[in-house]
Design a protein around this motif. Structure first.
Motif, PDB file in Angstrom:
ATOM      1  N   GLY B 256       0.783  -1.229   0.000  1.00  0.00           N
ATOM      2  CA  GLY B 256       0.000   0.000   0.000  1.00  0.00           C
ATOM      3  C   GLY B 256       0.811   1.274   0.000  1.00  0.00           C
ATOM      4  N   ASP B 257       2.089   1.194   0.377  1.00  0.00           N
ATOM      5  CA  ASP B 257       2.881   2.428   0.416  1.00  0.00           C
ATOM      6  C   ASP B 257       4.190   2.311  -0.363  1.00  0.00           C
ATOM      7  N   ALA B 258       4.259   1.368  -1.321  1.00  0.00           N
ATOM      8  CA  ALA B 258       5.514   1.147  -2.053  1.00  0.00           C
ATOM      9  C   ALA B 258       5.914   2.387  -2.860  1.00  0.00           C
ATOM     10  N   ILE B 260       5.516   5.458  -1.968  1.00  0.00           N
ATOM     11  CA  ILE B 260       6.154   6.378  -1.014  1.00  0.00           C
ATOM     12  C   ILE B 260       7.577   5.899  -0.741  1.00  0.00           C
TER      13      ILE B 260
END
Lengths: 327, 272
Positions: B256-258, B260
Motif C-alpha cells: 500500500g505504500d511502495a 512512497i
C-alpha cells in the motif's frame, strides 16, 4: 600534442527544447578528446558563431566545417569521407565519434579509409605515453575490456554518459576553416529520397538522459503512469521490445540489444521482466529501480531497489508523492 | 529488366547463445565458442533474402540465395541452419589464420568471398552480431567492395521494372525517418523490424541435406593469411574483466505504500 578529431554533426540537430548548440554527447566527446590530445572539430553543417564560441569554450582552436549537400543527401558514406579527410588534413592520431547507429558506421568507414583500427561502444579512455587505451563493455555488459588500436590512427565511437562533460580549463578561440571533401562515387550510391521529421516529445533524448523510465509488457498498452512519473522526474521514456512490438510506443524508444543502450544515473524499469536482450541495454545504469507484479522476474536480480507490486498503484502514488514533497 | 532474378548473398554468423553465460578466454581475450547458434539477428537478413527471391519466382526463376559464413569447422552450422530455413546454397570460409579477426580483418575476408563468388546483386546482413555487437562489418564491407551502403533498414523492397534493380529501404533515426534508394549491387543490413523470420519446417530440413556447402580457404579467395586474424587485425584486446555482479538490492512487496518508499529511496540516493 597530436590532433584528436571529433565529429560534430550539425545537420541533425535535436528539436528538444533547451537543447544546447553543442549537444551533450558532443561536449562529452570533446572532454575526452582533450585528455587524448588537441581537440579538432569536424563539423558537418553550418558552423555558426554560436557553435564556434561553444567549441572554443571546449578548448577547440581548429574547426573544419562543410555544408556540402552530399552530407545530407546520401546515407552515412559522405560524412565518413569528410571525417576521414579532415583527420588526414589535421594529422590526427585519433578520431572520436558518437556511438549511435550513424556514429558507429562513420567510425567503421573512417577505419577503412585510414587503415585504422576501430573500437566501438567505448565507455572511457586513458592515455599513457601518447597511446590511447579504450574501455568498453562487451557481451551485454557482462565484461569490461581494455582495447587499443595498433594502427597509426585510433578510431573510437564513444557511448553517451561515459564522462561528465566539462568546459576546457583554458578556453580557446575557434578558427573556422571551410573544408571541401571529395566523395567517392560509391559514397553517393545510397540516396536519401525522403526525410520525415519525427514529432518532438518535449522530453530529454533517451540516449543521453540522466533518468530513464521504461515500460514493458506489464503496462498493457497504457503508458500514462510511466509518462507521468517520467515528467515529474524530467526523464526520458524507454520501452522493452515487447512494448514497441505491440505498437504501444514507437520503436525508437526501445532499450535493449536491438534498440538503444543507455547508462543513465537512474533507470526505472516498469512492467519489464528483464530478459537478457533487455538487460543488455540498461544494466550499466548507475541505479536501477524495478517495479513488476512477478516476484520471479529476472530484473529483480539487478535492481538496487525492487517493488513487487502493481505498477498502476505504485507509479501514481510515487508521482503524487514527488509532487507533494516539492510543494 | 527482362530477367528480374536476383543473386543474393546473406552473411551469417555462428555465435555463442546469449541465454547462457559467455566468457572471454586466452591470450587474445577471445570469446569461448560454446553452446552456439545462428546469430538471431541474421534470421531477419535470411528472411529478407527469401522474400525477395520468392516475390520474383524463387529458385525456378533463377533467383539464388547464398548463405556465407566464416569461422572454424563448427561455424558451418550457421550455414546449414540458413539452408534449412530456405537458402539455396552455402559457403564456408575456414582457415586457421582467421582466428582472432577484428571487424577490419573480418570485412576484408568477407569482401574477398563476395568478389570470389562474383555476380552478387545484393549482400544482406543482420544489424549486428549478437556476440561482438559492434555493427561495424556491414559498413566496412560496403566500403571495401565500393558498393552503396544501406544499413539498419527497417523495410526493404527491390524494383526490377526499370533498367536496373533499385532497392528502396526505410531507416528510422531518432530525429528523422528516412527513405533511401540505391541501384544494385549494394550492401544492405536489416533490423529486427524488417520482417518476421520463418522457422525451418520439416520439408526445409530434409531439403537442406541435399544442398551444397562450398568450403573455401584463404588461398582460394586470394587473401594473404597475414592480412587477417590476430596478425591482420588493427585492434587488440589487452585485458578483460568480468563485470562484478550487482550487489543484491532491496526488494519489497507492495503493501500500500511502495510508491512512497520508492520516493524515499530516490531521495536517499539524491536522485530527486
Amino acid at each position: 600534442m597530436s590532433a584528436v578529431v571529433v565529429f560534430i554533426d550539425q545537420t541533425e540537430v535535436s528539436t528538444s527544447p533547451g537543447h544546447p548548440v553543442l549537444s551533450k554527447s558532443s561536449q562529452e566527446l570533446l572532454t575526452l578528446a582533450r585528455l587524448a590530445g588537441e581537440p579538432v572539430a569536424a563539423v558537418a553543417g553550418e558552423a555558426s558563431d554560436e557553435l564556434a564560441a561553444a567549441l572554443g569554450g571546449a578548448g577547440v582552436s581548429r574547426v573544419f566545417a562543410s555544408s556540402q549537400d552530399e552530407l545530407t543527401g546520401y546515407l552515412v558514406a559522405p560524412k565518413a569521407d569528410f571525417v576521414a579527410q579532415v583527420a588526414t588534413a589535421a594529422g590526427a592520431a585519433a578520431v572520436l565519434v558518437g556511438n549511435n547507429f550513424e556514429g558507429k558506421e562513420i567510425a567503421a568507414r573512417v577505419g577503412i579509409a585510414l587503415n585504422a583500427g576501430v573500437i566501438s561502444d567505448a565507455v572511457g579512455l586513458t592515455v599513457a605515453d601518447g597511446a590511447i587505451t579504450v574501455q568498453k563493455s562487451v557481451l551485454a555488459g557482462s565484461y569490461t575490456v581494455e582495447a587499443s588500436a595498433t594502427s597509426a590512427v585510433s578510431v573510437i565511437s564513444v557511448k553517451s554518459n561515459s564522462v561528465d562533460a566539462e568546459p576546457a580549463a583554458v578556453p580557446a578561440t575557434a578558427a573556422v576553416e571551410q573544408f571541401t571533401a571529395e566523395f567517392a562515387p560509391a559514397s553517393l550510391g545510397a540516396k536519401i529520397i525522403e526525410r520525415t521529421p519525427k514529432p518532438a516529445s518535449g522530453r530529454p533524448d533517451l540516449s543521453d538522459a540522466r533518468i530513464v523510465v521504461a515500460g514493458g509488457r506489464g503496462v498493457d498498452g497504457n503508458f500514462g503512469p510511466v509518462e507521468e512519473l517520467a515528467d515529474v522526474l524530467g526523464a526520458a521514456i524507454g520501452a522493452s521490445r515487447a512494448a514497441t512490438d505491440a505498437g504501444w510506443i514507437e520503436h525508437s524508444a526501445q532499450v535493449g540489444q536491438t534498440g538503444k543502450t543507455v547508462a543513465p544515473q537512474l533507470y526505472i524499469s516498469v512492467g519489464i521482466s528483464g530478459a537478457i536482450q533487455q538487460k543488455a541495454g540498461m544494466q550499466t545504469s548507475k541505479v536501477i529501480v524495478a517495479v513488476n507484479k512477478d516476484a520471479e522476474s529476472p530484473v529483480f536480480e539487478i535492481a538496487d531497489f525492487g517493488i513487487v507490486g502493481d505498477l498502476f498503484d505504485v507509479l501514481p502514488q510515487a508521482t503524487a508523492e514527488i509532487k507533494r514533497r516539492r510543494g | 529488366m527482362e530477367n528480374t532474378a536476383l543473386n543474393i548473398a546473406v552473411l551469417v554468423k555462428y555465435v555463442p547463445d546469449a541465454q547462457f553465460d559467455r566468457h572471454l578466454t586466452g591470450a587474445g581475450n577471445t570469446l569461448e565458442r560454446a553452446e552456439s547458434i545462428l546469430s538471431e539477428l541474421d534470421e531477419y537478413a535470411i528472411e529478407a533474402a527469401l522474400a525477395l527471391s520468392e516475390a520474383r519466382g524463387g529458385e525456378a526463376a533463377g533467383n539464388k540465395v547464398t548463405a556465407i559464413t566464416m569461422g572454424p569447422a563448427s561455424a558451418v552450422a550457421a550455414v546449414k541452419k540458413a539452408l534449412q530455413i530456405g537458402a539455396t546454397e552455402g559457403v564456408h570460409l575456414s582457415d586457421e589464420a582467421l582466428a582472432g579477426s577484428d571487424a577490419a580483418a573480418t570485412s576484408l575476408a568477407l569482401a574477398a568471398v563476395v568478389r570470389h563468388l562474383g555476380g552478387v546483386d545484393l549482400v544482406l546482413t543482420g544489424m549486428a552480431s549478437t556476440d561482438g555487437e559492434t555493427s561495424l562489418v556491414p559498413a566496412q564491407l560496403a566500403a571495401r567492395l565500393g558498393l552503396p551502403q544501406i544499413t539498419f533498414a527497417s523495410s526493404l523492397e527491390v524494383d526490377s521494372s526499370g533498367e536496373a534493380h533499385v532497392a528502396t529501404a526505410r531507416r528510422d533515426g531518432d530525429i528523422y525517418a528516412e527513405t533511401i534508394q540505391a541501384t544494385l549491387p549494394a550492401v544492405v543490413s536489416v533490423t529486427d523490424q524488417a520482417n518476421s523470420p520463418r522457422y525451418p519446417n520439416f520439408k526445409g530440413i530434409m531439403a537442406a541435406k541435399k544442398k551444397t556447402v562450398t568450403a573455401l580457404t584463404l588461398a582460394e579467395i586470394g587473401v594473404e593469411p597475414a592480412s587477417v586474424g590476430h596478425e591482420g587485425s588493427l585492434t587488440v584486446v589487452k585485458a578483460a574483466e568480468a563485470r562484478e555482479h550487482r550487489p543484491a538490492g532491496t526488494i519489497i512487496t507492495d503493501s500500500g505504500d511502495a510508491g512512497i518508499q520508492l520516493v524515499d529511496f530516490l531521495a536517499a540516493q539524491k536522485l530527486l
